[in-house]
Design a protein around this motif. Structure first.
Motif, PDB file in Angstrom:
ATOM      1  N   GLY A  20       0.813  -1.190   0.000  1.00 55.17           N
ATOM      2  CA  GLY A  20       0.000   0.000   0.000  1.00 55.17           C
ATOM      3  C   GLY A  20       0.848   1.242   0.000  1.00 55.17           C
ATOM      4  O   GLY A  20       0.470   2.262   0.552  1.00 55.17           O
ATOM      5  N   GLY A  21       2.031   1.183  -0.595  1.00 56.35           N
ATOM      6  CA  GLY A  21       2.870   2.359  -0.705  1.00 56.35           C
ATOM      7  C   GLY A  21       3.898   2.482   0.370  1.00 56.35           C
ATOM      8  O   GLY A  21       4.801   3.288   0.285  1.00 56.35           O
ATOM      9  N   LYS A  22       3.790   1.707   1.457  1.00 57.36           N
ATOM     10  CA  LYS A  22       4.788   1.724   2.522  1.00 57.36           C
ATOM     11  C   LYS A  22       5.731   0.555   2.331  1.00 57.36           C
ATOM     12  O   LYS A  22       5.294  -0.562   2.122  1.00 57.36           O
ATOM     13  N   ASP A 247      -8.951  -5.914  -1.304  1.00 54.40           N
ATOM     14  CA  ASP A 247      -9.337  -4.510  -1.160  1.00 54.40           C
ATOM     15  C   ASP A 247      -9.916  -3.915  -2.428  1.00 54.40           C
ATOM     16  O   ASP A 247     -10.764  -3.018  -2.364  1.00 54.40           O
ATOM     17  N   ASP A 248      -9.450  -4.353  -3.592  1.00 53.50           N
ATOM     18  CA  ASP A 248     -10.050  -3.835  -4.821  1.00 53.50           C
ATOM     19  C   ASP A 248     -11.553  -4.104  -4.816  1.00 53.50           C
ATOM     20  O   ASP A 248     -12.360  -3.220  -5.122  1.00 53.50           O
ATOM     21  N   MET A 249     -11.943  -5.317  -4.469  1.00 54.98           N
ATOM     22  CA  MET A 249     -13.366  -5.644  -4.401  1.00 54.98           C
ATOM     23  C   MET A 249     -14.031  -4.900  -3.244  1.00 54.98           C
ATOM     24  O   MET A 249     -15.166  -4.437  -3.367  1.00 54.98           O
ATOM     25  N   GLY A 250     -13.317  -4.774  -2.132  1.00 50.81           N
ATOM     26  CA  GLY A 250     -13.865  -4.043  -1.000  1.00 50.81           C
ATOM     27  C   GLY A 250     -14.147  -2.595  -1.330  1.00 50.81           C
ATOM     28  O   GLY A 250     -15.179  -2.030  -0.936  1.00 50.81           O
ATOM     29  N   LEU A 251     -13.239  -1.974  -2.077  1.00 58.93           N
ATOM     30  CA  LEU A 251     -13.432  -0.571  -2.452  1.00 58.93           C
ATOM     31  C   LEU A 251     -14.575  -0.424  -3.450  1.00 58.93           C
ATOM     32  O   LEU A 251     -15.295   0.586  -3.435  1.00 58.93           O
ATOM     33  N   GLY A 252     -14.760  -1.437  -4.313  1.00 59.51           N
ATOM     34  CA  GLY A 252     -15.917  -1.416  -5.204  1.00 59.51           C
ATOM     35  C   GLY A 252     -17.212  -1.503  -4.421  1.00 59.51           C
ATOM     36  O   GLY A 252     -18.175  -0.775  -4.682  1.00 59.51           O
ATOM     37  N   ALA A 253     -17.240  -2.399  -3.422  1.00 61.41           N
ATOM     38  CA  ALA A 253     -18.428  -2.528  -2.567  1.00 61.41           C
ATOM     39  C   ALA A 253     -18.675  -1.245  -1.783  1.00 61.41           C
ATOM     40  O   ALA A 253     -19.820  -0.799  -1.623  1.00 61.41           O
ATOM     41  N   ASP A 271      -5.284  -6.664   1.647  1.00 64.81           N
ATOM     42  CA  ASP A 271      -4.163  -6.246   0.793  1.00 64.81           C
ATOM     43  C   ASP A 271      -3.428  -5.018   1.315  1.00 64.81           C
ATOM     44  O   ASP A 271      -2.247  -4.848   1.058  1.00 64.81           O
ATOM     45  N   GLY A 272      -4.117  -4.114   2.006  1.00 68.60           N
ATOM     46  CA  GLY A 272      -3.451  -2.899   2.467  1.00 68.60           C
ATOM     47  C   GLY A 272      -3.202  -1.905   1.349  1.00 68.60           C
ATOM     48  O   GLY A 272      -2.211  -1.175   1.364  1.00 68.60           O
ATOM     49  N   LEU A 273      -4.109  -1.854   0.345  1.00 70.41           N
ATOM     50  CA  LEU A 273      -3.969  -0.868  -0.720  1.00 70.41           C
ATOM     51  C   LEU A 273      -4.076   0.543  -0.140  1.00 70.41           C
ATOM     52  O   LEU A 273      -4.788   0.782   0.835  1.00 70.41           O
ATOM     53  N   ASP A 274      -3.370   1.477  -0.755  1.00 68.08           N
ATOM     54  CA  ASP A 274      -3.368   2.856  -0.267  1.00 68.08           C
ATOM     55  C   ASP A 274      -4.782   3.412  -0.088  1.00 68.08           C
ATOM     56  O   ASP A 274      -5.101   4.023   0.935  1.00 68.08           O
ATOM     57  N   ASP A 275      -5.639   3.208  -1.109  1.00 65.99           N
ATOM     58  CA  ASP A 275      -7.001   3.736  -1.036  1.00 65.99           C
ATOM     59  C   ASP A 275      -7.783   3.119   0.115  1.00 65.99           C
ATOM     60  O   ASP A 275      -8.595   3.790   0.761  1.00 65.99           O
ATOM     61  N   ALA A 276      -7.542   1.849   0.360  1.00 69.77           N
ATOM     62  CA  ALA A 276      -8.237   1.172   1.451  1.00 69.77           C
ATOM     63  C   ALA A 276      -7.764   1.697   2.798  1.00 69.77           C
ATOM     64  O   ALA A 276      -8.568   1.907   3.720  1.00 69.77           O
ATOM     65  N   ALA A 282     -10.507   7.347   7.267  1.00 71.73           N
ATOM     66  CA  ALA A 282     -11.700   8.196   7.170  1.00 71.73           C
ATOM     67  C   ALA A 282     -12.904   7.593   7.890  1.00 71.73           C
ATOM     68  O   ALA A 282     -13.963   8.238   7.977  1.00 71.73           O
ATOM     69  N   GLY A 283     -12.785   6.369   8.397  1.00 71.39           N
ATOM     70  CA  GLY A 283     -13.888   5.724   9.098  1.00 71.39           C
ATOM     71  C   GLY A 283     -14.924   5.109   8.175  1.00 71.39           C
ATOM     72  O   GLY A 283     -16.024   4.766   8.609  1.00 71.39           O
ATOM     73  N   GLU A 284     -14.567   4.941   6.878  1.00 64.73           N
ATOM     74  CA  GLU A 284     -15.513   4.417   5.901  1.00 64.73           C
ATOM     75  C   GLU A 284     -15.338   2.907   5.661  1.00 64.73           C
ATOM     76  O   GLU A 284     -16.254   2.265   5.136  1.00 64.73           O
ATOM     77  N   TYR A 285     -14.190   2.376   6.030  1.00 62.96           N
ATOM     78  CA  TYR A 285     -13.806   0.998   5.712  1.00 62.96           C
ATOM     79  C   TYR A 285     -13.316   0.369   7.000  1.00 62.96           C
ATOM     80  O   TYR A 285     -12.418   0.893   7.656  1.00 62.96           O
ATOM     81  N   GLY A 286     -13.912  -0.766   7.380  1.00 67.38           N
ATOM     82  CA  GLY A 286     -13.632  -1.311   8.704  1.00 67.38           C
ATOM     83  C   GLY A 286     -12.219  -1.785   8.906  1.00 67.38           C
ATOM     84  O   GLY A 286     -11.570  -1.469   9.911  1.00 67.38           O
TER      85      GLY A 286
END
Length: 342
Positions: A20-22, A247-253, A271-276, A282-286
């Motif tokens: 995720g970029g780190k 996470d790709d699927m999680g972000l789609g959901a 996965d620990g993707l940056d967006d996730a 932001a409190g949007e994704y558990g």
């Protein structure tokens, strides 16, 4: 997000880890417990002599599908490490087609590469590649996912069931028992899908909730978004969580939930993707269960290089998953995986 890099040797492999970029060095485990060293291969490799210089070595890399953000990150890390080491990397992308992956490996063998790295498209479907490489006398390194034929030279990656156990236990701890949930899986038969579902079962998640639907979205964000939109319409207020195997699927959901104004639906993935990670903050994704893309790609190249030179390598190198939640996301963003590894 800035990439921070540390170096940890796992036998002959230099672990440059992070996701995720780190990029940080997590605690990795091998089958022989070798100690760390500053130079890949250590004193033993230095004293053994090199049959070839790095510039004379060609490694073939068979990726299962670079349209998958996480898989592409592994491939990018492998290319960066190959460039750093001064070796040639032949990159092939199977595009999700197991038959193309087998054909790609046949091509690499015909080119007489010095070693092959494969991210298997299918546990069983990709298995013939191992026998092909062995017959040709070419070391084969299995990266990221399990494969049916375990007679490979070495494995570098994570244990998929572990990620399913971490993800499943988090949902058990944070969503009321008996809640109605849906599960989005990866491609059926792939290591990630098989292992993560096994992890859900191992912690009792499938019995803890009422599972309304379980379907694959093939690791794809757009397919997961379409599934989630359908579920939100079909199940309405009854739907309390969408559990995703990446996470790709999680972000789609998550996008579907936000578009429907359903901030009450709990979503999480692996996965620990940056967006996730940013969505967790932001409190949007558990939860995003961190998997080490950079370490898997770079270590895979290190091990392949050592094997190509005839050096002894660890048969199995595992890098642990780490949960990223609201409790530790700030620490992760500040200090990388090392900050959440205690």
């Amino acid at each position: 997000m800035k990439r921070k890099m540390c170096v940890l040797l796992v036998t002959t492999a230099m672990v440059l880890a992070g996701c995720g970029g780190k990029s940080e060095a997590p605690a990795a485990s091998t089958d022989n417990g070798s100690a760390a060293s500053e130079e890949a291969g250590g004193d033993e490799a230095a004293s053994s002599g090199e049959a070839k210089d790095n510039a004379d070595i060609t490694i073939g890399f068979s990726s299962k599908d670079n349209s998958d953000t996480f898989v592409a990150a592994i491939a990018d890390a492998a290319q960066a490490r190959a460039d750093e080491l001064g070796i040639k990397l032949l990159m092939y992308d199977a595009g999700g087609d197991v038959n193309k992956q087998i054909s790609d490996c046949e091509t690499m063998i015909a080119q007489n590469v010095d070693a092959i790295i494969i991210i298997p498209q299918s546990v069983e479907g990709s298995a013939p590649v191992v026998g092909m490489a062995n017959e040709a006398g070419i070391p084969i390194i299995v990266d990221n996912g399990d494969i049916g034929d375990t007679n490979y030279t070495a494995f570098v990656g994570c244990t998929d069931q572990e990620s399913g156990e971490i993800l499943g236990q988090w949902f058990i701890d944070n969503v009321e028992e008996g809640s109605k949930v849906c599960i989005i899986e990866g491609p059926m038969g792939q290591s990630g899908q098989v292992g993560r579902m096994a992890g859900f079962e191992a912690v009792g998640m499938l019995d803890h909730f009422e599972v309304l639907s379980t379907q694959t979205a093939n690791w794809k964000r757009d397919e997961a978004m379409a599934l989630a939109e359908d579920w939100i319409t079909t199940y309405g207020e009854d739907l309390k969580a969408i559990i995703c195997e990446n996470d790709d699927m999680g972000l789609g959901a998550l996008s579907a939930c936000k578009a429907a104004g359903r901030t009450d639906i709990v979503v999480g993935g692996v996965d620990g993707l940056d967006d996730a990670v940013q969505a967790v903050k932001a409190g949007e994704y558990g939860i995003s269960v961190l998997q080490d893309s950079y370490g898997q790609g770079s270590v895979g190249v290190d091990v392949a290089l050592a094997a190509a030179k005839g050096e002894e390598v660890a048969n199995d190198t595992r890098i642990p998953f780490r949960p990223i939640t609201t409790e530790n996301v700030d620490a992760y963003l500040e200090g990388g995986v090392q900050a959440i590894s205690q």
